[in-house]
Design a protein around this motif. Structure first.
Motif, PDB file in Angstrom:
ATOM      1  N   THR A  28       1.261  -0.517  -0.002  1.00  0.00           N
ATOM      2  CA  THR A  28       0.299  -0.102   0.119  1.00  0.00           C
ATOM      3  C   THR A  28       1.023   1.521  -0.264  1.00  0.00           C
ATOM      4  N   ARG A  30       3.974   4.268  -1.321  1.00  0.00           N
ATOM      5  CA  ARG A  30       3.783   4.672  -2.519  1.00  0.00           C
ATOM      6  C   ARG A  30       5.030   4.396  -3.621  1.00  0.00           C
ATOM      7  N   LEU A  73       1.948  -6.613  11.169  1.00  0.00           N
ATOM      8  CA  LEU A  73       3.111  -7.175  11.448  1.00  0.00           C
ATOM      9  C   LEU A  73       3.840  -7.694  11.857  1.00  0.00           C
ATOM     10  N   MET A  94       9.083  -3.540   1.090  1.00  0.00           N
ATOM     11  CA  MET A  94       8.767  -2.731   0.915  1.00  0.00           C
ATOM     12  C   MET A  94       8.431  -1.556   1.983  1.00  0.00           C
TER      13      MET A  94
HETATM   14  N1  LIG Z   1      11.298   9.823   1.527  1.00  0.00           N
HETATM   15  C1  LIG Z   1      12.566   9.150   0.588  1.00  0.00           C
HETATM   16  O1  LIG Z   1      13.084   9.921   0.229  1.00  0.00           O
HETATM   17  C2  LIG Z   1      13.827   7.982   1.142  1.00  0.00           C
HETATM   18  C3  LIG Z   1      14.994   8.525   0.823  1.00  0.00           C
HETATM   19  C4  LIG Z   1      15.345   6.952   1.298  1.00  0.00           C
HETATM   20  C5  LIG Z   1      14.881   6.214   0.989  1.00  0.00           C
HETATM   21  N2  LIG Z   1      13.993   5.807   1.731  1.00  0.00           N
HETATM   22  C6  LIG Z   1      13.215   4.256   2.342  1.00  0.00           C
HETATM   23  O2  LIG Z   1      12.521   4.367   1.313  1.00  0.00           O
HETATM   24  C7  LIG Z   1      11.167   2.883   1.556  1.00  0.00           C
HETATM   25  C8  LIG Z   1       9.952   3.318   1.096  1.00  0.00           C
HETATM   26  O3  LIG Z   1       9.591   4.334   1.020  1.00  0.00           O
HETATM   27  P1  LIG Z   1       7.812   4.796   0.867  1.00  0.00           P
HETATM   28  O4  LIG Z   1       7.984   6.111   0.524  1.00  0.00           O
HETATM   29  O5  LIG Z   1       7.194   4.181  -0.508  1.00  0.00           O
HETATM   30  O6  LIG Z   1       7.446   4.696   2.113  1.00  0.00           O
HETATM   31  P2  LIG Z   1       5.500   4.700   2.405  1.00  0.00           P
HETATM   32  O7  LIG Z   1       4.630   5.060   0.924  1.00  0.00           O
HETATM   33  O8  LIG Z   1       5.996   5.854   3.905  1.00  0.00           O
HETATM   34  O9  LIG Z   1       4.481   3.118   2.735  1.00  0.00           O
HETATM   35  C9  LIG Z   1       5.081   3.134   3.398  1.00  0.00           C
HETATM   36  C10 LIG Z   1       4.946   2.166   3.364  1.00  0.00           C
HETATM   37  O10 LIG Z   1       4.875   0.430   4.790  1.00  0.00           O
HETATM   38  C11 LIG Z   1       3.541   0.028   5.731  1.00  0.00           C
HETATM   39  N3  LIG Z   1       4.168   0.786   7.005  1.00  0.00           N
HETATM   40  C12 LIG Z   1       4.595   1.231   7.969  1.00  0.00           C
HETATM   41  N4  LIG Z   1       3.986   1.403   9.164  1.00  0.00           N
HETATM   42  C13 LIG Z   1       3.819   0.227   9.521  1.00  0.00           C
HETATM   43  C14 LIG Z   1       2.946  -0.160  10.192  1.00  0.00           C
HETATM   44  N5  LIG Z   1       3.433   0.053  11.471  1.00  0.00           N
HETATM   45  N6  LIG Z   1       2.740  -1.706  10.048  1.00  0.00           N
HETATM   46  C15 LIG Z   1       2.253  -2.212   9.140  1.00  0.00           C
HETATM   47  N7  LIG Z   1       2.643  -1.524   7.679  1.00  0.00           N
HETATM   48  C16 LIG Z   1       3.131  -0.153   7.662  1.00  0.00           C
HETATM   49  C17 LIG Z   1       2.175   1.570   5.190  1.00  0.00           C
HETATM   50  O11 LIG Z   1       1.161   0.844   5.113  1.00  0.00           O
HETATM   51  P3  LIG Z   1      -0.196   1.637   5.199  1.00  0.00           P
HETATM   52  O12 LIG Z   1      -0.659   2.200   3.811  1.00  0.00           O
HETATM   53  O13 LIG Z   1      -0.891   0.284   6.028  1.00  0.00           O
HETATM   54  O14 LIG Z   1      -0.300   3.349   6.431  1.00  0.00           O
HETATM   55  C18 LIG Z   1       2.773   1.289   3.765  1.00  0.00           C
HETATM   56  O15 LIG Z   1       2.416   0.047   2.712  1.00  0.00           O
HETATM   57  C19 LIG Z   1      11.017   3.150   3.155  1.00  0.00           C
HETATM   58  O16 LIG Z   1      11.936   2.885   3.497  1.00  0.00           O
HETATM   59  C20 LIG Z   1      11.877   4.496   3.269  1.00  0.00           C
HETATM   60  O17 LIG Z   1      12.735   4.939   4.648  1.00  0.00           O
HETATM   61  C21 LIG Z   1      12.871   7.037   1.681  1.00  0.00           C
END
Ligand SMILES: NC(=O)c1ccc[n+]([C@@H]2O[C@H](COP(=O)([O-])OP(=O)(O)OC[C@H]3O[C@@H](n4cnc5c(N)ncnc54)[C@H](OP(=O)(O)O)[C@@H]3O)[C@@H](O)[C@H]2O)c1
Length: 255
Positions: A28, A30, A73, A94
């Motif tokens: 779910t 991004r 989880l 992811m």
């Molecule tokens: N932001 C940046 O610029 C950046 C840079 C480098 C690396 N990253 C890393 O890249 C990765 C992917 O990022 P993204 O932006 O694609 O992530 P995102 O859109 O925030 O998605 C996070 C996912 O994790 C799930 N999740 C989070 N907390 C949870 C919990 N307590 N229990 C169950 N599910 C949970 C969410 O589920 P729900 O939809 O149910 O909430 C969602 O499916 C991350 O690890 C991030 O740290 C980010």
């Protein structure tokens, strides 16, 4: 070991010749959602384990090659049942630990590894190590040494102080478990190392490769789209599933 060159991405086109069973945590998110769409479009079977099914687009939730399992989880038994039903060729994490309690990445990884151990304990024959692909960040693992220069170090220090310290600590917890599982022959891990993520479309011009080949192209203020990361993760998973050696650390950035 395969050494990727830090060159432009080759496009993934058409339906894959060998449909795989993929297991995804974070569908779910991004990055997870574009990955799911790309994997289904390539003809793969995907099992997603999510806490809120309504966050998946309705048209996708009923896709014939998608299996959706709901749970938290920390529910190791539920994840184990889902992994057992999928018998995955590749598993993907992811998740993000950017929200409280800042433990999603390590908890999801821990219980994914628990499930793989359970699956292998009852497998007939000699089960091989499962490809395990997870998104980390440039600067983690061996790439900390590449954050040089006053500006980069200052940028990372400020980001860590403001919002990155808890997700970073959770990545470190994950990495310890991933290393142990690799050493035990349970998984073949690949950790993706992006800089700042954007919502832009997938491109075929992103650069990817092993960190030592990529270090001059990388920078802590570089960008890459989540859809391009999804493309890379799919490509690496297909290669790993075909038996090709895939590096443990793969950096990605826009040129
Ligand atoms: N932001 C940046 O610029 C950046 C840079 C480098 C690396 N990253 C890393 O890249 C990765 C992917 O990022 P993204 O932006 O694609 O992530 P995102 O859109 O925030 O998605 C996070 C996912 O994790 C799930 N999740 C989070 N907390 C949870 C919990 N307590 N229990 C169950 N599910 C949970 C969410 O589920 P729900 O939809 O149910 O909430 C969602 O499916 C991350 O690890 C991030 O740290 C980010």
């Amino acid at each position: 070991m395969t050494h990727f060159s830090a060159t432009a991405a080759e496009p993934l086109t058409g339906i894959t010749a060998a449909p795989l069973s993929l297991f995804l945590l974070g569908a779910t998110g991004r990055t997870g959602l574009p990955f799911l769409l790309q994997a289904l479009a390539r003809g793969h079977f995907v099992t997603v384990y999510v806490r809120t099914i309504s966050k998946l687009p309705a048209a996708i939730a009923v896709h014939p090659r998608l299996r959706v399992v709901t749970g938290e989880l920390h529910e190791a038994d539920k994840i184990t049942l889902a992994v057992r039903a999928a018998t995955p060729d590749v598993v993907y994490v992811m998740l993000a630990s950017e929200r409280a309690p800042h433990t999603a990445v390590s908890t999801g990884t821990h219980n994914m590894l628990f499930a793989l151990r359970a699956l292998k304990a009852t497998a007939t024959g000699e089960p091989g190590a499962t490809p395990f692909i997870s998104i980390a960040a440039w600067g983690l693992g061996p790439t900390g040494a590449y954050i040089t220069g006053l500006f980069s170090r200052l940028f990372v220090n400020v980001a860590t102080t403001l919002f990155w310290s808890k997700p970073l600590a959770d990545f470190e917890t994950q990495l310890v478990e991933v290393e142990a599982a690799k050493d035990a022959g349970l998984i073949r891990p690949t950790l993706i190392l992006p800089p700042i993520l954007t919502e832009r479309a997938k491109t075929n011009s992103y650069l990817s490769g092993e960190p030592h080949l990529m270090k001059d192209a990388m920078g802590v203020t570089n960008f890459v789209s989540r859809a391009s990361i999804a493309d890379l993760c799919l490509k690496l998973g297909e290669r790993a599933a075909s038996g090709e050696a895939v590096p443990q650390w793969v950096a990605i950035t826009n040129p």
